[in-house]
Write a protein that holds these residues in place. Structure first.
Motif, PDB file in Angstrom:
ATOM      1  N   GLY A 169      -8.429  37.882  10.415  1.00  0.00           N
ATOM      2  CA  GLY A 169      -8.049  36.770  11.463  1.00  0.00           C
ATOM      3  C   GLY A 169      -9.284  36.150  12.116  1.00  0.00           C
ATOM      4  N   TYR A 170     -10.377  36.547  11.807  1.00  0.00           N
ATOM      5  CA  TYR A 170     -11.761  35.610  12.367  1.00  0.00           C
ATOM      6  C   TYR A 170     -11.748  34.447  11.699  1.00  0.00           C
ATOM      7  CZ  TYR A 170     -12.853  40.339  14.469  1.00  0.00           C
ATOM      8  OH  TYR A 170     -13.049  41.301  15.330  1.00  0.00           O
ATOM      9  N   SER A 171     -12.509  33.671  12.259  1.00  0.00           N
ATOM     10  CA  SER A 171     -12.598  32.156  11.756  1.00  0.00           C
ATOM     11  C   SER A 171     -13.677  32.050  10.778  1.00  0.00           C
ATOM     12  CB  SER A 171     -12.874  31.180  13.054  1.00  0.00           C
ATOM     13  OG  SER A 171     -14.319  31.531  13.485  1.00  0.00           O
ATOM     14  N   ASP A 172     -13.685  31.342  10.148  1.00  0.00           N
ATOM     15  CA  ASP A 172     -14.843  31.082   9.033  1.00  0.00           C
ATOM     16  C   ASP A 172     -16.162  31.039   9.587  1.00  0.00           C
ATOM     17  OD1 ASP A 172     -15.440  30.709   6.288  1.00  0.00           O
ATOM     18  OD2 ASP A 172     -16.113  28.544   6.750  1.00  0.00           O
ATOM     19  N   ARG A 173     -16.240  30.291  10.879  1.00  0.00           N
ATOM     20  CA  ARG A 173     -17.521  30.155  11.616  1.00  0.00           C
ATOM     21  C   ARG A 173     -18.030  31.469  12.267  1.00  0.00           C
ATOM     22  NH1 ARG A 173     -18.044  25.434  14.586  1.00  0.00           N
ATOM     23  NH2 ARG A 173     -19.202  24.634  12.882  1.00  0.00           N
ATOM     24  N   GLU A 174     -16.943  32.328  12.525  1.00  0.00           N
ATOM     25  CA  GLU A 174     -17.523  33.676  13.296  1.00  0.00           C
ATOM     26  C   GLU A 174     -17.754  34.725  12.229  1.00  0.00           C
ATOM     27  OE1 GLU A 174     -14.350  34.358  17.020  1.00  0.00           O
ATOM     28  OE2 GLU A 174     -13.352  34.369  15.051  1.00  0.00           O
ATOM     29  N   SER A 175     -17.131  34.384  10.986  1.00  0.00           N
ATOM     30  CA  SER A 175     -17.086  35.543   9.733  1.00  0.00           C
ATOM     31  C   SER A 175     -18.584  35.003   9.355  1.00  0.00           C
ATOM     32  CB  SER A 175     -15.951  35.171   8.871  1.00  0.00           C
ATOM     33  OG  SER A 175     -14.869  35.680   9.145  1.00  0.00           O
ATOM     34  N   GLN A 176     -19.083  33.968   9.101  1.00  0.00           N
ATOM     35  CA  GLN A 176     -20.314  33.595   8.525  1.00  0.00           C
ATOM     36  C   GLN A 176     -21.392  34.059   9.599  1.00  0.00           C
ATOM     37  OE1 GLN A 176     -20.988  32.158   5.661  1.00  0.00           O
ATOM     38  NE2 GLN A 176     -18.857  31.813   5.000  1.00  0.00           N
ATOM     39  N   GLY A 177     -21.335  33.882  10.764  1.00  0.00           N
ATOM     40  CA  GLY A 177     -22.336  34.255  11.562  1.00  0.00           C
ATOM     41  C   GLY A 177     -22.335  35.517  11.575  1.00  0.00           C
ATOM     42  N   ALA A 178     -21.232  36.650  11.502  1.00  0.00           N
ATOM     43  CA  ALA A 178     -21.570  38.005  11.325  1.00  0.00           C
ATOM     44  C   ALA A 178     -22.340  38.355  10.007  1.00  0.00           C
ATOM     45  CB  ALA A 178     -20.280  38.574  11.399  1.00  0.00           C
ATOM     46  N   LEU A 179     -21.846  37.749   9.081  1.00  0.00           N
ATOM     47  CA  LEU A 179     -22.301  37.886   7.709  1.00  0.00           C
ATOM     48  C   LEU A 179     -23.999  37.886   7.522  1.00  0.00           C
ATOM     49  CD1 LEU A 179     -21.282  38.622   4.958  1.00  0.00           C
ATOM     50  CD2 LEU A 179     -21.493  36.528   4.232  1.00  0.00           C
ATOM     51  N   LYS A 180     -24.370  36.789   8.491  1.00  0.00           N
ATOM     52  CA  LYS A 180     -25.825  36.549   8.568  1.00  0.00           C
ATOM     53  C   LYS A 180     -26.580  37.500   9.062  1.00  0.00           C
ATOM     54  CE  LYS A 180     -25.458  31.544   8.441  1.00  0.00           C
ATOM     55  NZ  LYS A 180     -25.289  30.296   9.242  1.00  0.00           N
ATOM     56  N   THR A 181     -25.901  38.469   9.960  1.00  0.00           N
ATOM     57  CA  THR A 181     -26.597  39.644  10.669  1.00  0.00           C
ATOM     58  C   THR A 181     -26.957  40.625   9.779  1.00  0.00           C
ATOM     59  OG1 THR A 181     -24.742  40.522  11.408  1.00  0.00           O
ATOM     60  CG2 THR A 181     -25.651  38.664  12.757  1.00  0.00           C
ATOM     61  N   LEU A 182     -26.144  40.841   8.729  1.00  0.00           N
ATOM     62  CA  LEU A 182     -26.215  42.194   7.894  1.00  0.00           C
ATOM     63  C   LEU A 182     -27.431  41.909   6.952  1.00  0.00           C
ATOM     64  CD1 LEU A 182     -22.393  42.073   6.766  1.00  0.00           C
ATOM     65  CD2 LEU A 182     -23.371  42.960   8.504  1.00  0.00           C
ATOM     66  N   PRO A 183     -27.710  43.412   6.523  1.00  0.00           N
ATOM     67  CA  PRO A 183     -28.971  43.703   5.494  1.00  0.00           C
ATOM     68  C   PRO A 183     -28.385  42.997   4.312  1.00  0.00           C
ATOM     69  CG  PRO A 183     -28.598  45.358   6.975  1.00  0.00           C
ATOM     70  CD  PRO A 183     -27.359  44.537   7.188  1.00  0.00           C
ATOM     71  N   GLU A 184     -29.166  42.765   3.359  1.00  0.00           N
ATOM     72  CA  GLU A 184     -28.894  42.399   2.183  1.00  0.00           C
ATOM     73  C   GLU A 184     -28.246  43.293   1.156  1.00  0.00           C
ATOM     74  OE1 GLU A 184     -32.088  40.089   0.261  1.00  0.00           O
ATOM     75  OE2 GLU A 184     -32.712  39.124   2.156  1.00  0.00           O
ATOM     76  N   ASP A 185     -28.887  44.455   1.384  1.00  0.00           N
ATOM     77  CA  ASP A 185     -28.502  45.532   0.439  1.00  0.00           C
ATOM     78  C   ASP A 185     -27.079  46.316   0.938  1.00  0.00           C
ATOM     79  OD1 ASP A 185     -29.793  46.580   2.296  1.00  0.00           O
ATOM     80  OD2 ASP A 185     -30.971  47.987   1.053  1.00  0.00           O
ATOM     81  N   ILE A 186     -26.456  45.979   2.007  1.00  0.00           N
ATOM     82  CA  ILE A 186     -25.477  46.827   2.408  1.00  0.00           C
ATOM     83  C   ILE A 186     -24.080  46.724   1.496  1.00  0.00           C
ATOM     84  CG2 ILE A 186     -24.390  44.787   3.718  1.00  0.00           C
ATOM     85  CD1 ILE A 186     -24.209  46.721   6.136  1.00  0.00           C
ATOM     86  N   GLY A 187     -23.389  47.828   1.444  1.00  0.00           N
ATOM     87  CA  GLY A 187     -22.190  47.907   0.845  1.00  0.00           C
ATOM     88  C   GLY A 187     -20.935  47.218   1.463  1.00  0.00           C
ATOM     89  N   VAL A 188     -19.817  47.180   0.816  1.00  0.00           N
ATOM     90  CA  VAL A 188     -18.812  46.373   1.372  1.00  0.00           C
ATOM     91  C   VAL A 188     -18.355  47.133   2.615  1.00  0.00           C
ATOM     92  CG1 VAL A 188     -16.282  45.803   0.942  1.00  0.00           C
ATOM     93  CG2 VAL A 188     -18.081  45.634  -0.841  1.00  0.00           C
ATOM     94  N   SER A 189     -17.894  48.649   2.543  1.00  0.00           N
ATOM     95  CA  SER A 189     -17.046  49.159   3.657  1.00  0.00           C
ATOM     96  C   SER A 189     -18.354  49.029   4.835  1.00  0.00           C
ATOM     97  CB  SER A 189     -16.769  50.510   3.398  1.00  0.00           C
ATOM     98  OG  SER A 189     -17.728  51.405   2.978  1.00  0.00           O
ATOM     99  N   GLU A 190     -19.444  49.318   4.764  1.00  0.00           N
ATOM    100  CA  GLU A 190     -20.701  49.522   5.626  1.00  0.00           C
ATOM    101  C   GLU A 190     -20.660  47.824   6.218  1.00  0.00           C
ATOM    102  OE1 GLU A 190     -21.822  50.251   2.576  1.00  0.00           O
ATOM    103  OE2 GLU A 190     -20.814  52.648   2.745  1.00  0.00           O
ATOM    104  N   GLY A 191     -20.667  47.040   5.168  1.00  0.00           N
ATOM    105  CA  GLY A 191     -20.715  45.606   5.899  1.00  0.00           C
ATOM    106  C   GLY A 191     -19.741  45.290   6.590  1.00  0.00           C
ATOM    107  N   ILE A 192     -18.380  45.641   6.187  1.00  0.00           N
ATOM    108  CA  ILE A 192     -17.231  45.223   7.047  1.00  0.00           C
ATOM    109  C   ILE A 192     -17.600  45.857   8.436  1.00  0.00           C
ATOM    110  CG2 ILE A 192     -14.882  45.580   7.647  1.00  0.00           C
ATOM    111  CD1 ILE A 192     -14.704  45.237   4.180  1.00  0.00           C
ATOM    112  N   ARG A 193     -17.854  47.100   8.479  1.00  0.00           N
ATOM    113  CA  ARG A 193     -17.946  48.007   9.907  1.00  0.00           C
ATOM    114  C   ARG A 193     -19.060  47.210  10.749  1.00  0.00           C
ATOM    115  NH1 ARG A 193     -18.695  52.719   7.371  1.00  0.00           N
ATOM    116  NH2 ARG A 193     -16.998  53.133   6.374  1.00  0.00           N
ATOM    117  N   ALA A 194     -20.142  46.885  10.124  1.00  0.00           N
ATOM    118  CA  ALA A 194     -21.451  46.212  10.780  1.00  0.00           C
ATOM    119  C   ALA A 194     -21.024  44.748  11.229  1.00  0.00           C
ATOM    120  CB  ALA A 194     -22.508  46.194   9.819  1.00  0.00           C
ATOM    121  N   ALA A 195     -20.231  44.123  10.442  1.00  0.00           N
ATOM    122  CA  ALA A 195     -19.688  42.884  10.716  1.00  0.00           C
ATOM    123  C   ALA A 195     -18.742  42.833  11.941  1.00  0.00           C
ATOM    124  CB  ALA A 195     -19.268  42.166   9.632  1.00  0.00           C
TER     125      ALA A 195
END
Length: 190
Positions: A158-184
């Motif tokens: 339910g997060y907006s595209d803009r919110e999701s993109q912003g959170a994605l930019k904060t993640l390390p490049e080599d992060i896995g899916v589940s860790e990436g979702i938690r970190a986002a």
């Protein structure tokens, strides 16, 4: 060919604006992104123009940046995408978001735009592949194979595209899916 118009903005009637150039008022159709970037009426404005000549009309389409105009020109080359639909796409998402959707091949993001169904979104992704994504550097994580999965998970939550993109930019490049979702999700909770 008209490439650019500079004059006084005299009227805003979405999606059309009127620009007075030495006493001649030009009606110009613009995407909402350009409309929001325009100054108040009475101010000087410059728009990059795309002119369409049809049997029954000459229609001006205006854009605040040359990049938007170039994207519009690529969109109208896609079969089944007319000028109105291209304006709708540029009104519904930024050029960078469109480039990222094309790079990551995500029809769901395009289907959020009014007038774009599943088949049109898939055709647009197919025909635009390599035309926008590589040129615009859609995102620093475009090479991360998990970025699309993380983004889709955030959108599904339910997060907006803009919110999701912003959170994605904060993640390390080599992060896995589940860790990436938690970190986002942690980044979005701040």
């Amino acid at each position: 060919m008209i490439g650019r118009i500079t004059g006084k903005l005299i009227e805003k009637l979405p999606p059309t604006v009127c620009v007075d150039v030495n006493g001649i008022g030009y009606d110009i159709d613009v995407p909402m992104s350009t409309l929001y970037a325009l100054p108040d009426t009475g101010a000087q404005v410059t728009l990059f123009i795309h002119l369409t000549v049809r049997e029954d009309a000459h229609i001006l389409y205006g854009f605040s940046t040359a990049n938007e105009r170039a994207t519009f020109r690529e969109l109208v080359k896609v079969s089944g995408i007319g000028a109105r639909t291209a304006l709708s796409v540029l009104s519904g998402m930024s050029v960078a978001d469109l480039a990222q959707a094309i790079t990551l091949q995500e029809p769901g993001r395009l289907m959020k735009v009014p007038g774009i169904g599943k088949k049109t979104a898939e055709r647009l992704l197919l025909e635009m592949r390599g035309k926008l994504g590589a040129d615009l550097g859609a995102t620093p994580h475009a090479h991360n194979s998990h970025a699309a999965d993380i983004l889709n998970a955030l959108l599904a939550l339910g997060y907006s595209d803009r919110e999701s993109q912003g959170a994605l930019k904060t993640l390390p490049e080599d992060i896995g899916v589940s860790e990436g979702i938690r970190a986002a999700l942690k980044a979005l909770a701040r």
